[in-house]
Enzyme design. Structure first.
Site, PDB file in Angstrom:
ATOM      1  CE  LYS A  74      -4.274  -1.871   1.908  1.00  0.00           C
ATOM      2  NZ  LYS A  74      -5.341  -1.741   2.903  1.00  0.00           N
ATOM      3  CG  ASP A 110      -8.562   0.478   3.132  1.00  0.00           C
ATOM      4  OD1 ASP A 110      -9.424  -0.298   2.661  1.00  0.00           O
ATOM      5  OD2 ASP A 110      -7.346   0.201   3.181  1.00  0.00           O
TER       6      ASP A 110
HETATM    7  P1  NAP Z   1      -0.557  -3.972   9.928  1.00  0.00           P
HETATM    8  O1  NAP Z   1      -0.135  -2.706   9.273  1.00  0.00           O
HETATM    9  O2  NAP Z   1       0.307  -5.178   9.855  1.00  0.00           O
HETATM   10  O3  NAP Z   1      -0.848  -3.636  11.489  1.00  0.00           O
HETATM   11  C1  NAP Z   1      -1.078  -4.660  12.431  1.00  0.00           C
HETATM   12  C2  NAP Z   1      -1.475  -4.043  13.766  1.00  0.00           C
HETATM   13  O4  NAP Z   1      -1.781  -5.112  14.683  1.00  0.00           O
HETATM   14  C3  NAP Z   1      -0.374  -3.200  14.419  1.00  0.00           C
HETATM   15  O5  NAP Z   1      -0.951  -2.126  15.088  1.00  0.00           O
HETATM   16  C4  NAP Z   1       0.245  -4.205  15.404  1.00  0.00           C
HETATM   17  O6  NAP Z   1       0.870  -3.596  16.507  1.00  0.00           O
HETATM   18  C5  NAP Z   1      -0.982  -4.943  15.857  1.00  0.00           C
HETATM   19  N1  NAP Z   1      -0.615  -6.266  16.406  1.00  0.00           N
HETATM   20  C6  NAP Z   1      -0.208  -7.361  15.714  1.00  0.00           C
HETATM   21  N2  NAP Z   1       0.068  -8.373  16.576  1.00  0.00           N
HETATM   22  C7  NAP Z   1      -0.178  -7.895  17.831  1.00  0.00           C
HETATM   23  C8  NAP Z   1      -0.084  -8.453  19.130  1.00  0.00           C
HETATM   24  N3  NAP Z   1       0.299  -9.728  19.329  1.00  0.00           N
HETATM   25  N4  NAP Z   1      -0.431  -7.673  20.200  1.00  0.00           N
HETATM   26  C9  NAP Z   1      -0.826  -6.390  20.024  1.00  0.00           C
HETATM   27  N5  NAP Z   1      -0.919  -5.808  18.801  1.00  0.00           N
HETATM   28  C10 NAP Z   1      -0.611  -6.547  17.718  1.00  0.00           C
HETATM   29  O7  NAP Z   1      -1.972  -4.443   9.373  1.00  0.00           O
HETATM   30  P2  NAP Z   1      -3.189  -3.538   8.815  1.00  0.00           P
HETATM   31  O8  NAP Z   1      -3.137  -3.482   7.347  1.00  0.00           O
HETATM   32  O9  NAP Z   1      -3.249  -2.283   9.587  1.00  0.00           O
HETATM   33  O10 NAP Z   1      -4.434  -4.496   9.177  1.00  0.00           O
HETATM   34  C11 NAP Z   1      -4.879  -4.681  10.509  1.00  0.00           C
HETATM   35  C12 NAP Z   1      -6.111  -5.582  10.506  1.00  0.00           C
HETATM   36  O11 NAP Z   1      -7.166  -4.964   9.783  1.00  0.00           O
HETATM   37  C13 NAP Z   1      -5.882  -6.935   9.829  1.00  0.00           C
HETATM   38  O12 NAP Z   1      -6.598  -7.902  10.543  1.00  0.00           O
HETATM   39  C14 NAP Z   1      -6.489  -6.749   8.444  1.00  0.00           C
HETATM   40  O13 NAP Z   1      -6.965  -7.965   7.890  1.00  0.00           O
HETATM   41  C15 NAP Z   1      -7.656  -5.836   8.771  1.00  0.00           C
HETATM   42  N6  NAP Z   1      -8.095  -5.013   7.636  1.00  0.00           N
HETATM   43  C16 NAP Z   1      -9.387  -5.125   7.247  1.00  0.00           C
HETATM   44  C17 NAP Z   1      -9.852  -4.350   6.226  1.00  0.00           C
HETATM   45  C18 NAP Z   1     -11.298  -4.475   5.844  1.00  0.00           C
HETATM   46  O14 NAP Z   1     -11.694  -3.978   4.784  1.00  0.00           O
HETATM   47  N7  NAP Z   1     -12.109  -5.097   6.662  1.00  0.00           N
HETATM   48  C19 NAP Z   1      -9.018  -3.447   5.544  1.00  0.00           C
HETATM   49  C20 NAP Z   1      -7.684  -3.346   5.966  1.00  0.00           C
HETATM   50  C21 NAP Z   1      -7.236  -4.148   7.019  1.00  0.00           C
HETATM   51  P3  NAP Z   1       2.439  -3.179  16.439  1.00  0.00           P
HETATM   52  O15 NAP Z   1       2.483  -1.861  15.744  1.00  0.00           O
HETATM   53  O16 NAP Z   1       2.846  -3.099  17.863  1.00  0.00           O
HETATM   54  O17 NAP Z   1       3.145  -4.273  15.691  1.00  0.00           O
END
Ligand code: NAP
Length: 286
Positions: A74, A110
């Site tokens: 992205k 988004d």
């Molecule tokens: P990302 O950039 O990889 O961010 C992941 C987030 O989760 C970070 O804030 C990370 O914290 C946190 N995290 C991961 N493991 C953790 C743990 N064990 N304990 C506490 N925090 C933890 O991913 P993203 O793109 O933002 O996506 C996040 C979620 O949203 C995913 O599940 C994705 O599938 C979903 N999503 C859904 C849509 C939709 O249309 N529904 C769209 C986009 C994303 P740290 O910064 O500390 O690592």
């Protein structure tokens, strides 16, 4: 027929991996429903700038109208584009590239996709008041910008890595970072709670948060859509709270790409949701 207008309309989704993406199911559903001669293909593209640029150049040359971009590309999509919408520039990430004669234009659906999902959960009313966002990745950035656009304040950002929470908080004047350990207490008086972490996803640890401090009229949104009903949503519903699941945002963000590239009508309704739920169930059985 040599007329370019008579050619099928083409779009893609680029990610790594990409096999799990539900976006092709959504676009196929809309194209079939309105009888559009349109195709939307999932493409696995290695996480490197060179591979990403090669793939996008090829799509543009082949006449693709545009592509969605998902993890981990992205930010790369924004760097690749010749121009960016205000939203994509603010988020620092793009999930849409539209190809034109003067290069690609980046956008971020988004942000309005989440806003739409929230509005739908609220029965068509605009959200407002205090909001709490868990997470500080790309999804949390989009959510924070959408909440700020809607006029929510304050917007509290809690993330495991505090430096990233502080970075997201800089996106909007109404946003401020709070310690991850304070996430349950931060819910006092909040109208909206959003899980934008990957916690609660199949294969990931559970999201550990107490919902007791949330008022009765709060909305709980979970961006995770595998599983469809996360433990967070189940607990929120058990308390009688309004909820929005990850499929809702996924469908609403997809509508922007479909209308830009493939067809005219992209209704988010029960029939589309049923098609997605069936696709998810089929994959689980496979
Ligand atoms: P990302 O950039 O990889 O961010 C992941 C987030 O989760 C970070 O804030 C990370 O914290 C946190 N995290 C991961 N493991 C953790 C743990 N064990 N304990 C506490 N925090 C933890 O991913 P993203 O793109 O933002 O996506 C996040 C979620 O949203 C995913 O599940 C994705 O599938 C979903 N999503 C859904 C849509 C939709 O249309 N529904 C769209 C986009 C994303 P740290 O910064 O500390 O690592």
């Amino acid at each position: 027929m040599s007329d370019a207008a008579a050619r099928p309309r083409l779009a893609a989704v680029i990610g790594w991996p990409i096999g799990h993406s539900l976006s092709p199911v959504i676009h196929r559903f809309w194209a079939e429903r309105e009888g559009a001669d349109a195709y939307y293909v999932p493409l696995a593209v290695e996480p490197s700038d060179a591979a990403f640029a090669r793939a996008c150049d090829a799509l543009a040359a082949l006449g693709f109208a545009g592509c969605n971009v998902t993890l981990p590309h992205k930010e790369r999509a924004l760097a690749y584009a010749a121009r960016a919408s205000r939203r994509a520039a603010a988020a620092g990430a793009a999930n849409m590239l539209t190809f034109g004669p003067d290069g690609a234009e980046a956008d971020n659906s988004d942000i309005p996709g989440f806003a739409e999902a929230l509005r739908e959960a609220l029965g068509g009313t605009t959200p407002g008041g205090k909001a709490v966002v868990l997470g500080a990745g790309g999804a949390a950035r989009a959510v924070t910008l959408a909440l700020a656009e809607a006029g929510c304040r304050p917007i509290l950002i809690a993330n495991r890595s505090a430096d990233k929470a502080a970075e997201v908080a800089r996106l909007a004047a109404a946003a401020e970072a709070v310690p991850w350990s304070d996430r349950s207490d931060a819910l006092a008086g909040a109208k909206i709670l959003v899980n934008a972490t990957s916690l609660g996803m199949t294969g990931a640890p559970a999201l550990d948060i107490a919902l007791d401090a949330l008022p009765r009229d709060a909305v709980v949104a979970d961006l995770v859509y595998a599983p469809l009903e996360t433990d967070l949503l189940r607990r929120a519903r058990a308390r009688g709270l309004t909820t929005a699941d990850g499929l809702s945002m996924l469908m609403h963000q997809a509508a922007f790409g479909y209308r830009a590239w493939l067809g005219a009508r992209a209704e988010v309704d029960g029939a589309l949701r049923a098609a997605l739920e069936e696709a998810v169930a089929r994959r689980k059985r496979a």
